[in-house]
Scaffold this active site. Structure first.
Site, PDB file in Angstrom:
ATOM      1  N   LYS A  95       0.825  -1.222   0.000  1.00  0.00           N
ATOM      2  CA  LYS A  95       0.000   0.000   0.000  1.00  0.00           C
ATOM      3  C   LYS A  95       0.852   1.261   0.000  1.00  0.00           C
ATOM      4  CE  LYS A  95      -3.651  -2.450   2.515  1.00  0.00           C
ATOM      5  NZ  LYS A  95      -2.881  -3.613   2.986  1.00  0.00           N
TER       6      LYS A  95
HETATM    7  O1  LIG Z   1      -9.086  -3.234   2.100  1.00  0.00           O
HETATM    8  C1  LIG Z   1      -8.181  -3.990   2.451  1.00  0.00           C
HETATM    9  C2  LIG Z   1      -6.931  -3.974   1.886  1.00  0.00           C
HETATM   10  C3  LIG Z   1      -6.004  -4.892   2.302  1.00  0.00           C
HETATM   11  N1  LIG Z   1      -6.282  -5.805   3.251  1.00  0.00           N
HETATM   12  C4  LIG Z   1      -5.241  -6.783   3.617  1.00  0.00           C
HETATM   13  O2  LIG Z   1      -5.720  -8.106   3.305  1.00  0.00           O
HETATM   14  C5  LIG Z   1      -5.401  -9.007   4.334  1.00  0.00           C
HETATM   15  C6  LIG Z   1      -6.669  -9.517   4.986  1.00  0.00           C
HETATM   16  O3  LIG Z   1      -6.347 -10.405   6.024  1.00  0.00           O
HETATM   17  P1  LIG Z   1      -7.449 -11.350   6.740  1.00  0.00           P
HETATM   18  O4  LIG Z   1      -6.665 -12.064   7.775  1.00  0.00           O
HETATM   19  O5  LIG Z   1      -7.995 -12.276   5.689  1.00  0.00           O
HETATM   20  O6  LIG Z   1      -8.487 -10.454   7.302  1.00  0.00           O
HETATM   21  C7  LIG Z   1      -4.474  -8.258   5.294  1.00  0.00           C
HETATM   22  O7  LIG Z   1      -3.154  -8.478   4.855  1.00  0.00           O
HETATM   23  C8  LIG Z   1      -4.853  -6.810   5.079  1.00  0.00           C
HETATM   24  O8  LIG Z   1      -3.764  -5.936   5.317  1.00  0.00           O
HETATM   25  C9  LIG Z   1      -7.521  -5.800   3.824  1.00  0.00           C
HETATM   26  O9  LIG Z   1      -7.837  -6.620   4.703  1.00  0.00           O
HETATM   27  N2  LIG Z   1      -8.451  -4.898   3.402  1.00  0.00           N
END
Ligand SMILES: O=c1ccn([C@@H]2O[C@H](COP(=O)(O)O)[C@@H](O)[C@H]2O)c(=O)[nH]1
Length: 270
Positions: A95
């Site tokens: 990001k």
């Molecule tokens: O809008 C967003 C953008 C990035 N993320 C990222 O995705 C994963 C989600 O992890 P989970 O454990 O499946 O919840 C994490 O790396 C976030 O930084 C997001 O969740 N939402």
């Protein structure tokens, strides 16, 4: 091969729209992995070996490596995927976003230092901060559009004239910024109405869709709102829900079972 072609090939080979997020938290590793010297890399290796035939991408989240000085293990993880499972593209979720001269360095970091196939970036600073990434034509640049977190709407659903901010980002990305055809969007699974609207705006553009599993997004609503006209176009990420599905010596088998479950749930609605 271009990132989007890599994704499409992996989707078709593994019949899967699932991306496994590699978000290492050593305190959640099983005890026998915690004891190892390079526990982050060793943990990832087990997860990758157990899931490589079930996914269309992997997504290491950069802060999970930087926070513990494990950049070397991030690089080792990406190299491990490339050496052993070259058909599976890697999205570096960092990001990034900064003025052009700094964005040049962020792009170099993602694509040249780490060898990622795509990177997530923040579009807030405008086109001159996005171009250093899209200039790498074979790589994917994935812009935050409507994120999955609870506070996102307070900013991203602000009205700009008669449009929401996230609609402006989607439209601008598609119409004005995508001359190399390598831009994608992050759209959270926690907001299926917005996902549907962004699909309407962007045609067949590919989305990275986090928010299933640990964040509670609904699989059916996500798939039905997000698919493009080819029945693809979404890279559905789950991190904690897959990699921490088990916490004993069978953790890799538990991750595999969780990835199979998500793949099958998603495919049920395609
Ligand atoms: O809008 C967003 C953008 C990035 N993320 C990222 O995705 C994963 C989600 O992890 P989970 O454990 O499946 O919840 C994490 O790396 C976030 O930084 C997001 O969740 N939402």
């Amino acid at each position: 091969m271009r990132f989007l072609d890599q994704v499409r090939a992996a989707v078709r080979k593994n019949n899967s729209l699932v991306c496994v997020g590699l978000d290492p938290l050593p305190e959640k590793f099983p005890a026998h992995i915690q004891e190892l010297d390079q526990s982050v890399f060793e943990f990832n290796k087990y997860i990758i070996d157990a899931t490589h035939d079930l996914v269309c991408a992997y997504k290491p989240q950069a802060a999970h490596y930087h926070a513990r000085g494990a950049e070397d293990q991030l690089l080792m993880t990406i190299e491990y995927i490339k050496d052993n499972y070259p058909d599976i593209p890697v999205i570096l979720d960092s990001k990034r976003g900064d003025i052009g001269s700094t964005a040049d360095q962020y792009a170099k970091e993602a694509f040249e230092r780490y060898g990622a196939d795509a990177v997530t970036i923040n579009p807030y600073m405008g086109i001159d901060t996005v171009e250093p990434f899209t200039r790498y034509e074979d790589k994917g640049t994935i812009l935050l559009c409507r994120t999955s977190n609870p506070g996102a709407g307070a900013i991203q659903n602000l009205k700009i004239g008669d449009q929401f901010l996230y609609e402006v980002i989607a439209e601008t990305a598609m119409k004005d910024w995508n001359s190399n055809n390598n831009i994608m969007l992050v759209v959270g699974a926690t907001n299926p109405d917005e996902l549907k609207r962004i699909r309407e705006i962007t045609g067949d553009m590919t989305f990275l869709v986090p928010g299933l599993g640990a964040q509670g997004g609904d699989v059916e609503a996500t798939v039905k709102s997000g698919l493009n006209s080819a029945g693809e176009g979404i890279i559905v990420n789950s991190s904690r829900g897959i990699i921490y599905a088990g916490n004993d010596e069978n953790f890799a088998e538990a991750a595999r079972a969780a990835a199979i479950e998500l793949r099958d749930q998603v495919n049920q609605y395609r």
